[in-house]
Design an enzyme around this catalytic site. Structure first.
Site, PDB file in Angstrom:
ATOM      1  N   HIS A 171      54.018  46.775  53.377  1.00 28.63           N
ATOM      2  CA  HIS A 171      52.980  45.872  53.781  1.00 28.63           C
ATOM      3  C   HIS A 171      53.460  44.360  54.001  1.00 28.63           C
ATOM      4  O   HIS A 171      54.366  44.191  53.022  1.00 28.63           O
ATOM      5  CB  HIS A 171      51.702  45.812  53.216  1.00 28.63           C
ATOM      6  CG  HIS A 171      50.973  46.964  53.072  1.00 28.63           C
ATOM      7  ND1 HIS A 171      49.703  47.236  53.688  1.00 28.63           N
ATOM      8  CD2 HIS A 171      51.183  48.173  52.317  1.00 28.63           C
ATOM      9  CE1 HIS A 171      49.191  48.527  53.405  1.00 28.63           C
ATOM     10  NE2 HIS A 171      50.181  49.256  52.627  1.00 28.63           N
ATOM     11  N   TYR A 225      41.045  47.479  47.895  1.00 30.70           N
ATOM     12  CA  TYR A 225      42.267  48.421  48.304  1.00 30.70           C
ATOM     13  C   TYR A 225      41.497  49.684  48.441  1.00 30.70           C
ATOM     14  O   TYR A 225      41.280  50.383  47.566  1.00 30.70           O
ATOM     15  CB  TYR A 225      42.937  48.546  46.802  1.00 30.70           C
ATOM     16  CG  TYR A 225      44.282  49.275  47.101  1.00 30.70           C
ATOM     17  CD1 TYR A 225      44.885  49.766  48.280  1.00 30.70           C
ATOM     18  CD2 TYR A 225      44.676  49.997  45.984  1.00 30.70           C
ATOM     19  CE1 TYR A 225      45.896  50.433  48.468  1.00 30.70           C
ATOM     20  CE2 TYR A 225      45.703  51.100  46.224  1.00 30.70           C
ATOM     21  CZ  TYR A 225      46.235  51.174  47.402  1.00 30.70           C
ATOM     22  OH  TYR A 225      47.267  52.148  47.456  1.00 30.70           O
ATOM     23  N   ASP A 267      43.821  45.572  51.870  1.00 31.13           N
ATOM     24  CA  ASP A 267      44.211  46.627  52.332  1.00 31.13           C
ATOM     25  C   ASP A 267      43.216  47.606  52.746  1.00 31.13           C
ATOM     26  O   ASP A 267      42.684  48.392  51.687  1.00 31.13           O
ATOM     27  CB  ASP A 267      45.499  47.259  51.393  1.00 31.13           C
ATOM     28  CG  ASP A 267      45.916  48.654  52.081  1.00 31.13           C
ATOM     29  OD1 ASP A 267      45.746  48.834  53.324  1.00 31.13           O
ATOM     30  OD2 ASP A 267      46.679  49.162  51.250  1.00 31.13           O
TER      31      ASP A 267
END
Length: 270
Positions: free
Chosen positions: A261, A107, A152
Site C-alpha cells: 500500500h 482496517y 484500509d
C-alpha cells in the site's frame, strides 16, 4: 482548530518497516499518521522510533501476529474508547479525538479469495463487519458529529478505482456486494469520499499494487483500497485545500522492502 496533515498507511508490519516510515515522514511531514496492519501487540509498537520522527502522542490497538491499528500524532489524542464493530473482536478499529475531529482508523478484513459468504468464512466476516459499521454510523448521523474515517477499507468502490472494472467484478475487493455495502456506509453518514470529491470519477486512482506483479509500476494493476472520508460537519475543512491538499505517494510502493500500500495524505484546514 489548527490545520494539520493527516495520513493513512497500511504498513504491513510496523516493526519491519519503521525505517521506511521514517524516510517517508522526513519528506511528507504528516502531523497525524494512522497505520493499519501493524502486526504487533501494544507493548511491541516501536514508539521510540516514532518519537525520533517527531511524534509525541500515541494510540495503539495491537494484536499478536496480525491485524492491529495505531495512530501517531504531534497533537494530543483523546481516547474515545472502543466500539463493538468487528464481529471477531479483532484489532481493526480505533477512535480518538484530535484537533476537533473524531478520527476513526479502520482496517477492514480483506475477505479471502472466494466472494461467497456461504463457503468462505473470511468473506462472511468482512460483510458482517461492514453491516455493523453501517448500523453504527446510521445511529449517530443525527448527532452530526465531526467525523473523519480513514484506513484500509479493502474495497475499491468505483469503476476507475481498479485497473479493470470488468475483470475484477468477481474478485474480492470490487464485487458488487462489497461496493454496495461500502456505499451504504457512506450514505449512512453522508460522508464525502475525499479522493473522489477532488479527483474526477473518470481518472484512475490507486493506492495498492500486488506483490505478485514482477514489475508493479509497469503493469499498474492497482486498486484504491485506502480511503479518507469526511462527515458533513468537517466536509468544508477536509476539502478546503482542494486537489493540491490530497496526495497518494505512489512512488513509496517502489522503495526497498515496501508495503503493498502507498500512504494517502490530506491537508485538513483549520
Amino acid at each position: 482548530m489548527t490545520a494539520f496533515t493527516l495520513a493513512s498507511w497500511n504498513i504491513n508490519s510496523v516493526r519491519l518497516r519503521a525505517p521506511l516510515v521514517a524516510d517517508w515522514v522526513s519528506q511528507a511531514d504528516p502531523d497525524v499518521l494512522c497505520l493499519q496492519e501493524i502486526k504487533c501487540q501494544n507493548e511491541q509498537f516501536p514508539e521510540e522510533a516514532f518519537r525520533e520522527m517527531g511524534f509525541r502522542h500515541f494510540h495503539v490497538r495491537g494484536q499478536k501476529g496480525m491485524h492491529g491499528v495505531a495512530i501517531a500524532s504531534k497533537f494530543p489524542l483523546e481516547d474515545l474508547g472502543d466500539e463493538d464493530l468487528c464481529p471477531r473482536a479483532e484489532a481493526r478499529h480505533q477512535r480518538v479525538m484530535v484537533e476537533g475531529i473524531e478520527l476513526h482508523n479502520f482496517y477492514i478484513p480483506a475477505g479471502g479469495d472466494e466472494p461467497d459468504p456461504a463457503i468462505n468464512p473470511r468473506f462472511a466476516h468482512k460483510l458482517g463487519f461492514l453491516d455493523r459499521i453501517e448500523a453504527y454510523f446510521k445511529a449517530r448521523a443525527a448527532e452530526n458529529p465531526p467525523l473523519v474515517l480513514v484506513g484500509d477499507f479493502n474495497i475499491a468502490p468505483y469503476e476507475h478505482d481498479v485497473w479493470s472494472h470488468k475483470q475484477l467484478l468477481k474478485v474480492v475487493s470490487h464485487t458488487p456486494v462489497e461496493t454496495e455495502a461500502l456505499e451504504r456506509i457512506r450514505q449512512a453518514g453522508d460522508f464525502a469520499d475525499v479522493a473522489r470529491e477532488l479527483i474526477p470519477m473518470d481518472e484512475k486512482v490507486y493506492s495498492w499494487w500486488s506483490y505478485r506483479a514482477r514489475d508493479w509500476k509497469k503493469a499498474n494493476r492497482g486498486r484504491r483500497l485506502d480511503h479518507i472520508w469526511a462527515a458533513p460537519a468537517v466536509r468544508e475543512r477536509a476539502l478546503a485545500g482542494g486537489r493540491d491538499a490530497f496526495r497518494i505517494w505512489e512512488d513509496v510502493r517502489g522503495w526497498e522492502k515496501p508495503s503493498d500500500h502507498a500512504p494517502v495524505v490530506l491537508r485538513i484546514g483549520g
